[in-house]
Design a protein around this motif. Structure first.
Motif, mmCIF file in Angstrom:
data_model
loop_
_atom_site.group_PDB
_atom_site.id
_atom_site.type_symbol
_atom_site.label_atom_id
_atom_site.label_comp_id
_atom_site.label_asym_id
_atom_site.label_seq_id
_atom_site.Cartn_x
_atom_site.Cartn_y
_atom_site.Cartn_z
ATOM 1 N N GLY A 188 3.676 21.256 -10.733
ATOM 2 C CA GLY A 188 2.603 20.247 -10.377
ATOM 3 C C GLY A 188 2.609 19.660 -9.098
ATOM 4 N N VAL A 189 1.306 19.319 -8.657
ATOM 5 C CA VAL A 189 1.435 18.454 -7.167
ATOM 6 C C VAL A 189 0.568 17.113 -7.713
ATOM 7 N N GLY A 190 1.263 16.041 -7.354
ATOM 8 C CA GLY A 190 0.713 14.956 -7.441
ATOM 9 C C GLY A 190 0.591 14.078 -6.118
ATOM 10 N N THR A 191 -0.718 13.342 -6.134
ATOM 11 C CA THR A 191 -1.249 12.509 -4.875
ATOM 12 C C THR A 191 -1.563 11.171 -5.259
ATOM 13 N N GLY A 192 -1.195 10.015 -4.617
ATOM 14 C CA GLY A 192 -1.941 9.154 -4.829
ATOM 15 C C GLY A 192 -2.209 7.984 -3.844
ATOM 16 N N ASP A 193 -3.061 7.081 -3.763
ATOM 17 C CA ASP A 193 -3.148 5.895 -2.822
ATOM 18 C C ASP A 193 -3.789 4.906 -3.414
ATOM 19 N N ILE A 194 -2.518 3.944 -3.585
ATOM 20 C CA ILE A 194 -2.689 2.728 -4.537
ATOM 21 C C ILE A 194 -2.426 1.377 -3.515
ATOM 22 N N THR A 195 -3.104 0.406 -3.852
ATOM 23 C CA THR A 195 -2.975 -0.801 -3.083
ATOM 24 C C THR A 195 -2.512 -1.961 -4.219
ATOM 25 N N GLN A 196 -1.745 -2.669 -3.936
ATOM 26 C CA GLN A 196 -1.084 -3.702 -4.858
ATOM 27 C C GLN A 196 -1.177 -4.997 -4.395
ATOM 28 N N LYS A 197 -2.120 -6.100 -4.830
ATOM 29 C CA LYS A 197 -2.282 -7.374 -3.765
ATOM 30 C C LYS A 197 -1.971 -8.561 -4.981
ATOM 31 N N ALA A 198 -1.410 -9.464 -4.220
ATOM 32 C CA ALA A 198 -1.091 -10.653 -5.298
ATOM 33 C C ALA A 198 -2.561 -11.219 -5.579
ATOM 34 N N LEU A 199 -2.549 -11.648 -6.967
ATOM 35 C CA LEU A 199 -3.617 -12.469 -7.260
ATOM 36 C C LEU A 199 -3.941 -13.882 -6.501
ATOM 37 N N PRO A 200 -5.007 -14.287 -6.897
ATOM 38 C CA PRO A 200 -5.313 -15.634 -5.891
ATOM 39 C C PRO A 200 -4.375 -16.684 -6.418
ATOM 40 N N GLY A 238 -7.206 1.810 -6.464
ATOM 41 C CA GLY A 238 -6.594 3.088 -5.792
ATOM 42 C C GLY A 238 -6.972 4.339 -6.598
ATOM 43 N N SER A 239 -6.232 5.327 -6.297
ATOM 44 C CA SER A 239 -6.433 6.558 -7.036
ATOM 45 C C SER A 239 -5.213 7.449 -7.076
ATOM 46 N N ARG A 240 -5.210 8.135 -8.037
ATOM 47 C CA ARG A 240 -4.161 9.264 -8.111
ATOM 48 C C ARG A 240 -4.833 10.518 -8.806
ATOM 49 N N ALA A 241 -3.979 11.665 -8.431
ATOM 50 C CA ALA A 241 -4.547 12.898 -8.882
ATOM 51 C C ALA A 241 -3.260 13.807 -9.250
ATOM 52 N N TRP A 242 -3.512 14.759 -10.060
ATOM 53 C CA TRP A 242 -2.484 15.570 -10.566
ATOM 54 C C TRP A 242 -2.866 16.950 -10.608
ATOM 55 N N HIS A 286 0.608 -1.120 -0.073
ATOM 56 C CA HIS A 286 -0.097 0.001 0.010
ATOM 57 C C HIS A 286 0.914 1.324 0.154
ATOM 58 N N ALA A 287 0.612 2.094 -0.966
ATOM 59 C CA ALA A 287 1.555 3.230 -1.291
ATOM 60 C C ALA A 287 0.699 4.458 -1.170
ATOM 61 N N THR A 288 0.950 5.423 -0.308
ATOM 62 C CA THR A 288 0.524 6.824 -0.461
ATOM 63 C C THR A 288 1.536 7.923 -0.784
ATOM 64 N N HIS A 289 1.521 8.977 -1.560
ATOM 65 C CA HIS A 289 2.472 9.970 -1.951
ATOM 66 C C HIS A 289 1.778 11.290 -1.867
ATOM 67 N N GLU A 290 2.502 12.237 -1.835
ATOM 68 C CA GLU A 290 1.972 13.715 -2.042
ATOM 69 C C GLU A 290 3.491 14.453 -2.625
ATOM 70 N N LEU A 291 3.617 14.671 -3.650
ATOM 71 C CA LEU A 291 4.922 15.295 -4.242
ATOM 72 C C LEU A 291 4.511 16.471 -5.091
ATOM 73 N N THR A 292 5.426 17.484 -4.862
ATOM 74 C CA THR A 292 5.401 18.816 -5.791
ATOM 75 C C THR A 292 6.463 18.780 -6.865
ATOM 76 N N TRP A 293 6.317 18.590 -8.360
ATOM 77 C CA TRP A 293 7.298 18.729 -9.203
ATOM 78 C C TRP A 293 7.497 19.958 -9.659
#
Length: 203
Positions: free
Chosen positions: A101-113, A124-128, A85-92
């Motif tokens: 520009g400002v980027g944010t994100g909230d992403i979960t990566q999970k193994a397949l069955p 999850g989601s990302r925004a710019w 699970h990764a969240t971020h807030e960054l200014t480039w």
């Protein structure tokens, strides 16, 4: 050790579980693959009571001479859930003209069955947010198998600052074929992708 050998200009400090690297703090080369580095980055690794590994990243005007970035990211690796699970807030900032520009994100990566060796599911989601306004990307049930050229399920939905949207969705037809559908506010286009990446009209 790698940074020390490639970029001797960096001051590297390791205190308990925190690694801090400041580029340009020492004399010596700050060039790597044609880019000149400056600024600072910091990584802290810890384990919580549940046994999850937590990694915190912090960048302070870290630059490759073209862009610089400031911000943070928090990543949790769960062995029990086989997830990341990764969240971020960054200014480039683009150095040439100062555009930001400002980027944010909230992403979960999970193994397949079938297991992580087969693939992962992403949600999850990302925004710019930049000069043109805010873009939003929704990621819903995107299943990626390492052997496939495109995801086998799920969708990406992009919303523009002007209120328009574009959606890309995926669904498996058979072991060799995945259907991909592109849809905006007025049109829909579908095609099939086979296991070697060849594209054919779905109809």
């Amino acid at each position: 050790t790698f940074i020390e050998t490639q970029l001797p200009c960096a001051d590297i400090q390791l205190e308990e579980s925190t690694l801090t690297v400041v580029y340009g703090a020492r004399p010596g080369n700050c060039l790597y693959r044609g880019h000149k580095f400056s600024g600072e980055h910091q990584i802290t690794v810890a384990k919580d009571d549940d046994g999850d590994v937590q990694v915190d990243h912090k960048w302070t005007e870290l630059s490759n001479g073209v862009v610089k970035v400031t911000g943070t990211a928090h990543v949790t690796w769960s062995l029990a859930n086989q997830s990341r699970h990764a969240t971020h807030e960054l200014t480039w900032t683009r150095i040439a003209d100062g555009r930001t520009g400002v980027g944010t994100g909230d992403i979960t990566q999970k193994a397949l069955p079938e297991g992580v060796l087969t693939g992962i599911q992403i949600d999850g989601s990302r925004a710019w947010t930049g000069k043109a306004g805010k873009w939003n990307l929704a990621v819903q049930g995107v299943q990626v198998r390492w052997q496939d050229p495109v995801p086998q399920a799920g969708s990406y939905r992009l919303a523009s600052p002007k209120g328009r949207s574009l959606e890309v969705s995926f669904s498996r037809v058979d072991e060799d074929t995945i259907a991909v559908t592109l849809k905006n506010d007025t049109k829909t286009f579908s095609f099939n992708v086979n296991s070697i990446g060849a594209v054919t009209d779905k109809s």
